[in-house]
Design a protein around this motif. Structure first.
Motif, mmCIF file in Angstrom:
data_model
loop_
_atom_site.group_PDB
_atom_site.id
_atom_site.type_symbol
_atom_site.label_atom_id
_atom_site.label_comp_id
_atom_site.label_asym_id
_atom_site.label_seq_id
_atom_site.Cartn_x
_atom_site.Cartn_y
_atom_site.Cartn_z
ATOM 1 N N LEU A 90 1.063 -1.416 0.234
ATOM 2 C CA LEU A 90 0.365 0.191 0.074
ATOM 3 C C LEU A 90 0.887 1.068 0.074
ATOM 4 C CD1 LEU A 90 -2.901 1.436 1.021
ATOM 5 C CD2 LEU A 90 -2.065 1.013 2.807
ATOM 6 N N VAL A 91 0.619 2.573 -0.975
ATOM 7 C CA VAL A 91 1.325 3.361 -0.885
ATOM 8 C C VAL A 91 0.025 4.489 -0.338
ATOM 9 C CG1 VAL A 91 2.684 5.391 -1.878
ATOM 10 C CG2 VAL A 91 2.766 2.852 -2.869
ATOM 11 N N ASP A 132 -10.003 5.671 13.410
ATOM 12 C CA ASP A 132 -9.681 5.590 14.093
ATOM 13 C C ASP A 132 -8.203 5.494 14.278
ATOM 14 O OD1 ASP A 132 -8.638 5.577 17.060
ATOM 15 O OD2 ASP A 132 -10.266 5.733 17.303
ATOM 16 N N PRO A 133 -7.179 5.984 14.284
ATOM 17 C CA PRO A 133 -5.973 5.755 14.056
ATOM 18 C C PRO A 133 -5.372 4.560 14.945
ATOM 19 C CG PRO A 133 -5.634 7.734 15.259
ATOM 20 C CD PRO A 133 -7.159 7.522 14.776
ATOM 21 N N ALA A 134 -6.193 4.099 16.120
ATOM 22 C CA ALA A 134 -6.058 2.360 16.483
ATOM 23 C C ALA A 134 -6.596 1.748 15.403
ATOM 24 C CB ALA A 134 -7.577 2.658 17.632
ATOM 25 N N ASP A 135 -7.778 2.118 14.155
ATOM 26 C CA ASP A 135 -7.846 1.307 13.230
ATOM 27 C C ASP A 135 -6.684 0.284 12.442
ATOM 28 O OD1 ASP A 135 -10.791 1.348 13.853
ATOM 29 O OD2 ASP A 135 -11.296 2.576 12.707
ATOM 30 N N LEU A 136 -5.997 1.655 12.320
ATOM 31 C CA LEU A 136 -4.674 1.578 11.229
ATOM 32 C C LEU A 136 -3.440 0.192 12.029
ATOM 33 C CD1 LEU A 136 -4.107 4.759 9.993
ATOM 34 C CD2 LEU A 136 -4.779 3.420 9.748
ATOM 35 N N ALA A 137 -4.081 -0.277 13.754
ATOM 36 C CA ALA A 137 -3.221 -0.973 13.602
ATOM 37 C C ALA A 137 -3.239 -2.456 13.075
ATOM 38 C CB ALA A 137 -3.016 -1.016 15.414
ATOM 39 N N ARG A 138 -4.330 -3.080 13.331
ATOM 40 C CA ARG A 138 -4.430 -4.148 12.039
ATOM 41 C C ARG A 138 -4.207 -4.018 10.941
ATOM 42 N NH1 ARG A 138 -9.689 -2.000 13.913
ATOM 43 N NH2 ARG A 138 -10.916 -2.527 11.980
ATOM 44 N N VAL A 139 -3.824 -3.322 10.016
ATOM 45 C CA VAL A 139 -2.933 -2.694 8.902
ATOM 46 C C VAL A 139 -1.837 -3.199 9.177
ATOM 47 C CG1 VAL A 139 -2.729 -1.670 6.793
ATOM 48 C CG2 VAL A 139 -4.330 -0.944 8.382
ATOM 49 N N ASP A 140 -1.490 -4.885 9.008
ATOM 50 C CA ASP A 140 -0.971 -5.723 8.693
ATOM 51 C C ASP A 140 -0.445 -6.594 6.947
ATOM 52 O OD1 ASP A 140 1.166 -7.350 9.417
ATOM 53 O OD2 ASP A 140 -0.037 -9.069 9.507
ATOM 54 N N ILE A 141 0.458 -4.819 6.455
ATOM 55 C CA ILE A 141 0.720 -5.190 5.039
ATOM 56 C C ILE A 141 1.766 -3.775 5.410
ATOM 57 C CG2 ILE A 141 -1.522 -6.260 4.051
ATOM 58 C CD1 ILE A 141 -1.708 -3.112 3.088
ATOM 59 N N PRO A 142 2.912 -3.776 4.304
ATOM 60 C CA PRO A 142 4.072 -3.289 3.887
ATOM 61 C C PRO A 142 3.545 -1.896 2.894
ATOM 62 C CG PRO A 142 4.360 -5.509 3.132
ATOM 63 C CD PRO A 142 3.066 -5.346 3.257
ATOM 64 N N THR A 143 4.113 -1.132 4.322
ATOM 65 C CA THR A 143 2.945 0.501 4.040
ATOM 66 C C THR A 143 4.140 1.294 3.248
ATOM 67 O OG1 THR A 143 0.866 -0.045 4.918
ATOM 68 C CG2 THR A 143 1.252 2.355 4.053
ATOM 69 N N LEU A 144 3.917 2.614 2.708
ATOM 70 C CA LEU A 144 4.911 3.405 2.371
ATOM 71 C C LEU A 144 3.738 4.778 2.434
ATOM 72 C CD1 LEU A 144 7.018 5.272 1.370
ATOM 73 C CD2 LEU A 144 6.871 4.808 -0.831
ATOM 74 N N VAL A 145 3.514 5.750 3.677
ATOM 75 C CA VAL A 145 2.785 7.018 3.429
ATOM 76 C C VAL A 145 4.023 8.181 3.267
ATOM 77 C CG1 VAL A 145 1.804 8.574 5.615
ATOM 78 C CG2 VAL A 145 1.629 6.100 6.008
ATOM 79 N N VAL A 146 3.572 8.769 1.965
ATOM 80 C CA VAL A 146 3.996 10.418 1.380
ATOM 81 C C VAL A 146 3.288 11.654 1.189
ATOM 82 C CG1 VAL A 146 5.253 10.265 -1.174
ATOM 83 C CG2 VAL A 146 5.274 8.220 -0.399
ATOM 84 N N ALA A 147 4.067 11.970 1.369
ATOM 85 C CA ALA A 147 3.458 13.718 1.602
ATOM 86 C C ALA A 147 4.067 14.738 1.034
ATOM 87 C CB ALA A 147 2.822 14.281 3.416
ATOM 88 N N GLY A 148 4.044 15.531 0.381
ATOM 89 C CA GLY A 148 4.565 16.699 0.179
ATOM 90 C C GLY A 148 5.004 18.316 1.024
ATOM 91 N N GLU A 149 6.263 18.270 0.977
ATOM 92 C CA GLU A 149 6.564 19.398 2.143
ATOM 93 C C GLU A 149 6.189 20.314 2.853
ATOM 94 O OE1 GLU A 149 11.082 21.429 2.958
ATOM 95 O OE2 GLU A 149 10.145 21.543 0.934
ATOM 96 N N ARG A 150 4.843 21.218 1.660
ATOM 97 C CA ARG A 150 4.032 22.099 1.785
ATOM 98 C C ARG A 150 2.448 21.342 1.450
ATOM 99 N NH1 ARG A 150 8.042 24.589 -1.402
ATOM 100 N NH2 ARG A 150 7.023 24.555 -3.130
ATOM 101 N N ASP A 151 2.188 20.737 1.838
ATOM 102 C CA ASP A 151 0.821 19.559 1.728
ATOM 103 C C ASP A 151 -0.657 20.250 2.346
ATOM 104 O OD1 ASP A 151 -0.676 17.306 1.364
ATOM 105 O OD2 ASP A 151 0.984 16.407 0.788
ATOM 106 N N VAL A 152 -1.293 20.004 2.741
ATOM 107 C CA VAL A 152 -2.540 20.719 3.284
ATOM 108 C C VAL A 152 -3.092 19.268 3.750
ATOM 109 C CG1 VAL A 152 -3.331 22.088 0.683
ATOM 110 C CG2 VAL A 152 -4.481 19.619 1.129
#
Length: 258
Positions: free
Chosen positions: A120-121, A174-194
């Motif tokens: 997941l990206v 809920d951030p707690a929901d993401l604790a169940r996401v057991d897959i390789p994940t890359l989170v990307v954002a821009g330096e000046r993101d909204v």
């Protein structure tokens, strides 16, 4: 993993509730666009991402060539739509790249339909409206209020008003929901993101083993502003094997320079 893509419409067609376009051959990579857009937001990335892969661009409901459909226009509903399309295409597990609201849809898909995503990206995603900047939240509220009022006399503005409503009320993860996401994940954002920087870090910290990359000198529209840099990040991440996944078990943040 099943790479049978014989059911895919080429170059495009209606699959269940959504319009789907495809290009290339090889392991499937699903592309999910942002609010008010369609699959074309990824056009600048197609040449690099499509090398050795089947790209599957999906127009979310009420976007692009996909119909509005029945029921509420919500991020969770859009995630269920994607799962339904994957069922119809007989694709049990795919890589997913989601941008903006498409990233939100991808996160909901990972939470609501475990096992459907291999890697997941998410780019410029948020878990709830407060994750966006104050200015962007104001734009959403004003746009929603104005279009909602006008739609009472101009019916064709109802769908655009609903899209703005997504910025005001969605997503609701809920951030707690993401604790169940057991897959390789890359989170990307821009330096000046909204999306607020601390919120991007929250997403990365909430998913076990996730990595976070911040692209310097870039705003929110990364697929358009920096398609080559984002393509390089995504391609390298998706190409990693089991040994890479093991060594990447600790979350971390990197800054990607030009």
């Amino acid at each position: 993993m099943n790479h049978d893509t014989r059911r895919l419409p080429a170059p495009g067609g209606q699959v269940g509730p959504l319009w789907v376009v495809t290009r290339g051959s090889g392991p499937p990579l699903v592309l999910l666009h942002g609010n008010g857009e369609d699959h074309h937001v990824f056009d600048g990335m197609v040449p690099a991402l499509g090398a050795g892969r089947t790209l599957i661009g999906i127009d979310s409901r009420a976007h692009g060539r996909s119909p509005r459909g029945d029921g509420p226009l919500r991020i969770a509903t859009m995630a269920d739509d994607v799962a339904h399309v994957l069922d119809l295409l007989d694709l049990p597990s795919v890589d997913v790249l989601g941008f903006s609201d498409g990233g939100n849809v991808a996160l909901e898909l990972a939470v609501r339909h475990p096992g459907r995503i291999r890697r997941l990206v998410v780019v410029g995603a948020n878990l709830f409206p407060a994750g966006m900047s104050r200015t962007m939240r104001a734009v959403g509220r004003i746009g929603h209020g104005l279009l909602s009022a006008l739609s009472r006399v101009v019916p064709r503005l109802r769908v655009p008003a609903e899209r703005f409503a997504l910025m005001v009320h969605d997503p609701c993860l809920d951030p707690a929901d993401l604790a169940r996401v057991d897959i390789p994940t890359l989170v990307v954002a821009g330096e000046r993101d909204v999306v607020r920087p601390e919120h991007t870090r929250l997403i990365g910290a909430s998913i076990p083993g996730a990595r976070t990359a911040v692209l310097s000198g870039v705003g929110h529209m990364i697929p358009v502003q920096a398609p080559d840099r984002l393509s390089a990040l995504v391609t390298a991440f998706l190409a990693e094997g089991p040994s890479d996944e093991t060594s990447a078990g600790t979350a971390g943040t990197t800054r990607a320079n030009p």
